[in-house]
Design a protein around this motif. Structure first.
Motif, PDB file in Angstrom:
ATOM      1  N   GLY A  63       0.818  -1.210   0.000  1.00 43.60           N
ATOM      2  CA  GLY A  63       0.000   0.000   0.000  1.00 43.60           C
ATOM      3  C   GLY A  63       0.849   1.256   0.000  1.00 43.60           C
ATOM      4  N   LEU A  64       1.906   1.256   0.815  1.00 40.95           N
ATOM      5  CA  LEU A  64       2.799   2.411   0.889  1.00 40.95           C
ATOM      6  C   LEU A  64       3.552   2.586  -0.428  1.00 40.95           C
ATOM      7  N   ALA A  65       3.994   1.472  -1.020  1.00 43.26           N
ATOM      8  CA  ALA A  65       4.722   1.537  -2.288  1.00 43.26           C
ATOM      9  C   ALA A  65       3.842   2.083  -3.397  1.00 43.26           C
ATOM     10  N   PHE A  66       2.605   1.597  -3.480  1.00 49.25           N
ATOM     11  CA  PHE A  66       1.681   2.092  -4.503  1.00 49.25           C
ATOM     12  C   PHE A  66       1.407   3.588  -4.301  1.00 49.25           C
ATOM     13  N   THR A  67       1.286   4.015  -3.056  1.00 49.94           N
ATOM     14  CA  THR A  67       1.051   5.428  -2.767  1.00 49.94           C
ATOM     15  C   THR A  67       2.219   6.286  -3.238  1.00 49.94           C
ATOM     16  N   LEU A  68       3.441   5.854  -2.951  1.00 45.88           N
ATOM     17  CA  LEU A  68       4.620   6.627  -3.342  1.00 45.88           C
ATOM     18  C   LEU A  68       4.788   6.656  -4.858  1.00 45.88           C
ATOM     19  N   LEU A  69       4.536   5.553  -5.522  1.00 45.58           N
ATOM     20  CA  LEU A  69       4.656   5.529  -6.979  1.00 45.58           C
ATOM     21  C   LEU A  69       3.578   6.389  -7.639  1.00 45.58           C
ATOM     22  N   THR A  70       2.365   6.341  -7.108  1.00 47.84           N
ATOM     23  CA  THR A  70       1.284   7.184  -7.640  1.00 47.84           C
ATOM     24  C   THR A  70       1.635   8.651  -7.485  1.00 47.84           C
ATOM     25  N   GLU A  71       2.155   9.018  -6.310  1.00 46.70           N
ATOM     26  CA  GLU A  71       2.531  10.409  -6.050  1.00 46.70           C
ATOM     27  C   GLU A  71       3.632  10.851  -7.008  1.00 46.70           C
ATOM     28  N   TYR A  72       4.581   9.975  -7.283  1.00 45.00           N
ATOM     29  CA  TYR A  72       5.675  10.320  -8.199  1.00 45.00           C
ATOM     30  C   TYR A  72       5.149  10.525  -9.618  1.00 45.00           C
ATOM     31  N   VAL A  73       4.279   9.630 -10.077  1.00 44.95           N
ATOM     32  CA  VAL A  73       3.726   9.751 -11.426  1.00 44.95           C
ATOM     33  C   VAL A  73       2.971  11.068 -11.579  1.00 44.95           C
ATOM     34  N   GLU A  74       2.254  11.469 -10.541  1.00 42.19           N
ATOM     35  CA  GLU A  74       1.435  12.679 -10.615  1.00 42.19           C
ATOM     36  C   GLU A  74       2.242  13.962 -10.455  1.00 42.19           C
ATOM     37  N   ASN A  75       3.309  13.929  -9.642  1.00 39.88           N
ATOM     38  CA  ASN A  75       3.992  15.172  -9.286  1.00 39.88           C
ATOM     39  C   ASN A  75       5.490  15.188  -9.551  1.00 39.88           C
TER      40      ASN A  75
END
Length: 415
Positions: free
Chosen positions: A102-114
């Motif tokens: 869950g934490l990994a998916f959150t960090l990757l999503t944040e990177y893709v967006e920002n």
């Protein structure tokens, strides 16, 4: 990356030593256990051992990565469901690696967006940036010209982006690591992250030193998004510091609970009947007391739109290949009772009873009660329970996409 596919309930002795060691360290394997009870993955360096649900059948080499990623996504989605305990009887499942995922998916999503985190500052410089006239007038010598003043120099504010800030280096390194570990799961296509972050060098110091840097950065931030990112990065480094094993394990034991939940989620025309089923009642101190929490609880019930047909579904995560691994007496009696109870509530309805097993094809067609002496079937009193097999990975795909198994539902309810 090399992916090796296995199935749940495979022989433990056939597994690589590092996989068995990882299972033991995560309390997923007992010393006397000869068959595995796990769906998910074990990753070590460039090798990934993926454990698919039982009876999946052969998987083409070209589909290995897609199928494996789909399973891990489904496990992640299942862990986010807070009502899953209502679908299972007996011992509950054990989920491993869900907080990391869950934490990994959150960090990757944040990177893709920002993108990667960068610190931005501004400096006052001469003849650079947007002119700050108030500061220029107060600090720079002006010269009269006609009816105005002329300034040979101006002061401007220049925005500076610091790509070599230590926080940027830490963030980039974590994203590179996550891309290596689970990028093949998270991304539909290769985003070539190592190339995009190639100009950002690795951070200095160990995890503890990096955590202290992030905590200092967190203390000077005001934007909610940046603050959450710092907290997530700190959480990731903290988990990495506490992990002494060199294998990454993500998955679930006792997959039957997830099997039941996915089937229920993917069914159309569901009908909640549990609250109307008869409940056990006891006389205690001369008074009738109903045991509401001890009442019957079906897995899933379907009802046709004209309310004339019902299908009672019991999702069974059994091998269902022979008599030894087909449902036994308690499972049959429960289904027979539910059919009768539903008939009492809806006397004119047609009731269909079903077991759903994992598999591409199957041998069992239906379950009956038979008199052992005369060999006479008791179908009139106990309506047979029909059997149907469902490809586990088709179910996983529908579950991930939020799609309904319309054709299966139509078959179960005879539409």
């Amino acid at each position: 990356m090399d992916i090796f596919l296995h199935e749940d309930r495979c022989a433990v002795n056939n597994l690589p030593n590092h996989v068995r060691t990882a299972f033991v360290s995560n309390n997923l394997l007992r010393s006397d256990q000869d068959r595995l009870d796990f769906c998910g993955m074990v990753m070590r360096e460039s090798r990934v051992d993926v454990f698919l649900p039982r009876n999946c059948g052969p998987i083409a080499s070209s589909e290995k990565q897609k199928i494996s990623a789909s399973l891990i996504h489904a496990i992640h989605k299942y862990t986010l469901n807070r009502n899953r305990s209502s679908f299972t009887d007996g011992a509950s499942e054990q989920i491993v690696g869900d907080s990391f995922l869950g934490l990994a998916f959150t960090l990757l999503t944040e990177y893709v967006e920002n993108g990667v985190y960068v610190r931005r500052t501004s400096e006052i410089q001469i003849n650079t940036g947007k002119t700050d006239w108030k500061r220029t007038i107060n600090r720079i010598q002006g010269y009269p010209s006609s009816e105005s003043m002329v300034y040979l120099d101006t002061l401007g504010r220049k925005k500076i982006t610091h790509y070599n800030d230590e926080v940027t280096l830490i963030h980039a390194e974590i994203i590179r690591e996550l891309d290596r570990l689970i990028g093949w799961i998270f991304f539909d296509k290769d985003l070539n992250i190592p190339s995009k972050l190639a100009d950002i060098k690795p951070p200095s110091g160990d995890n503890s030193a990096q955590i202290r840097i992030l905590e200092r950065e967190l203390g000077i931030l005001y934007a909610d998004r940046d603050m959450k990112l710092m907290k997530d990065l700190i959480a990731y480094l903290s988990k990495a510091s506490n992990n002494s094993d060199d294998s990454l394990v993500i998955g679930i034991s006792k997959f039957h609970s997830m099997w039941e939940h996915m089937i229920d989620s993917c069914m159309k025309w569901k009908f909640d009947i549990n609250h109307r089923l008869a409940k056990p009642c006891y006389i205690i101190n001369g008074e009738y007391q109903i045991a509401t929490q001890k009442g019957g609880r079906t897995d899933t019930v379907l009802r046709s739109s004209d309310e004339t047909r019902f299908a009672i579904i019991d999702a069974k995560y059994y091998g269902a290949e022979n008599l030894a691994n087909l449902p036994g007496w308690p499972d049959l009696i429960k289904q027979f009772f539910y059919a009768q109870a539903l008939k009492d509530i809806f006397p004119g309805a047609i009731i269909y009873n079903w077991f759903i097993f994992p598999g591409i094809t199957g041998t069992a067609q239906s379950a009956h009660l038979m008199d052992p002496i005369t060999g006479v079937l008791q179908d009139e009193r106990y309506m047979p329970i029909k059997c149907v097999y469902l490809d586990p990975m088709i179910l996983v795909s529908h579950y991930n996409l939020g799609k309904k198994l319309v054709e299966l539902a139509e078959k179960l309810i005879h539409i």
